[in-house]
Design a protein around this motif. Structure first.
Motif, PDB file in Angstrom:
ATOM      1  N   ILE A 160      43.552  43.531  42.984  1.00 40.81           N
ATOM      2  CA  ILE A 160      43.471  42.587  44.091  1.00 40.81           C
ATOM      3  C   ILE A 160      44.852  41.988  44.324  1.00 40.81           C
ATOM      4  O   ILE A 160      45.433  41.372  43.435  1.00 40.81           O
ATOM      5  N   GLN A 161      45.360  42.186  45.536  1.00 40.46           N
ATOM      6  CA  GLN A 161      46.702  41.701  45.877  1.00 40.46           C
ATOM      7  C   GLN A 161      46.688  40.208  46.189  1.00 40.46           C
ATOM      8  O   GLN A 161      45.818  39.719  46.905  1.00 40.46           O
ATOM      9  N   CYS A 162      47.671  39.510  45.647  1.00 39.22           N
ATOM     10  CA  CYS A 162      47.879  38.091  45.959  1.00 39.22           C
ATOM     11  C   CYS A 162      48.620  37.978  47.296  1.00 39.22           C
ATOM     12  O   CYS A 162      49.162  38.958  47.804  1.00 39.22           O
ATOM     13  N   CYS A 163      48.703  36.769  47.815  1.00 41.18           N
ATOM     14  CA  CYS A 163      49.428  36.536  49.062  1.00 41.18           C
ATOM     15  C   CYS A 163      50.942  36.479  48.816  1.00 41.18           C
ATOM     16  O   CYS A 163      51.402  36.582  47.683  1.00 41.18           O
ATOM     17  N   VAL A 211      46.189  41.181  40.751  1.00 42.18           N
ATOM     18  CA  VAL A 211      45.310  40.845  39.637  1.00 42.18           C
ATOM     19  C   VAL A 211      44.553  42.110  39.255  1.00 42.18           C
ATOM     20  O   VAL A 211      43.941  42.763  40.111  1.00 42.18           O
ATOM     21  N   VAL A 212      44.635  42.472  37.981  1.00 41.50           N
ATOM     22  CA  VAL A 212      43.944  43.648  37.453  1.00 41.50           C
ATOM     23  C   VAL A 212      43.324  43.288  36.096  1.00 41.50           C
ATOM     24  O   VAL A 212      43.657  42.271  35.499  1.00 41.50           O
ATOM     25  N   GLU A 213      42.472  44.160  35.623  1.00 38.46           N
ATOM     26  CA  GLU A 213      41.961  44.033  34.259  1.00 38.46           C
ATOM     27  C   GLU A 213      43.093  44.397  33.302  1.00 38.46           C
ATOM     28  O   GLU A 213      43.898  45.294  33.590  1.00 38.46           O
ATOM     29  N   ARG A 214      43.149  43.734  32.167  1.00 46.22           N
ATOM     30  CA  ARG A 214      44.180  44.027  31.168  1.00 46.22           C
ATOM     31  C   ARG A 214      44.163  45.521  30.796  1.00 46.22           C
ATOM     32  O   ARG A 214      45.210  46.145  30.644  1.00 46.22           O
TER      33      ARG A 214
END
Length: 183
Positions: free
Chosen positions: A75-78, A86-89
């Motif tokens: 999921i891309q941040c702004c 944001v990804v899973e470790r």
């Protein structure tokens, strides 16, 4: 947003991501990047009125569909977090992505990235990724996070809520000259 709007957003998201997975012929373990302006989904200007309710609906659908296809979701941040992801470790480990130190929140990262940070099992933020396909909901500019040769995918679904929807898949580079054989 009322319940009917959220149900419609859920249905539109499910249709779009499912169609992209099929069109891109994504395989288990591959990366799908999603950038989203929940403001645009609601019909407002990007960055002007994020929605945690919209983020919740989108995140739930995206994680469900990706899990069913065994895909890795990013999921891309702004732009306030330089479009970090944001990804899973486990995804960061498998793809050798270097975690950075920041916590996305709705006003710096965006509502969907903040939701991912809260809801992923073991969330980390990374600066860049080279995804196999992507969804851009509301003109968030995900292109920098796709593999080198991005190919537009025309989806049946052109909007999620009020936000324009753009999709892409990737393919390997075609290299060589006159004598090269590609297929």
């Amino acid at each position: 947003m009322d319940t009917l709007d959220l149900i419609q957003i859920s249905s539109q998201t499910r249709a779009a991501v499912s169609e992209l997975i099929t069109a891109a012929a994504l395989q288990p373990g591959q990366l799908l990047v999603v950038g989203c302006s929940t403001s645009e989904v609601k019909g407002a200007k990007i960055g002007s009125g994020g929605s945690e309710a919209v983020a919740e609906v989108l995140f739930d659908v995206l994680t469900e569909v990706c899990a069913a296809h065994q895909l890795r979701l990013a999921i891309q941040c702004c732009e306030h977090l330089n479009r970090a992801l944001v990804v899973e470790r486990q995804t960061s480990i498998e793809y050798r992505l270097e975690p950075v130190t920041v916590i996305p929140v709705p006003k710096a990262g965006g509502a969907l990235a903040a939701r991912a940070m809260q809801q992923f099992t073991d969330a980390v933020v990374v600066e860049e990724i080279a995804a196999h396909a992507g969804l851009d909901i509301g003109n968030t500019l995900i292109g920098m996070h796709l593999k080198k040769v991005a190919v537009p995918v025309r989806l049946t679904q052109n909007y999620i809520g009020q936000a324009c929807l753009t999709a892409a898949r990737t393919r390997p580079k075609l290299i060589g000259g006159n004598r090269a054989v590609y297929e």
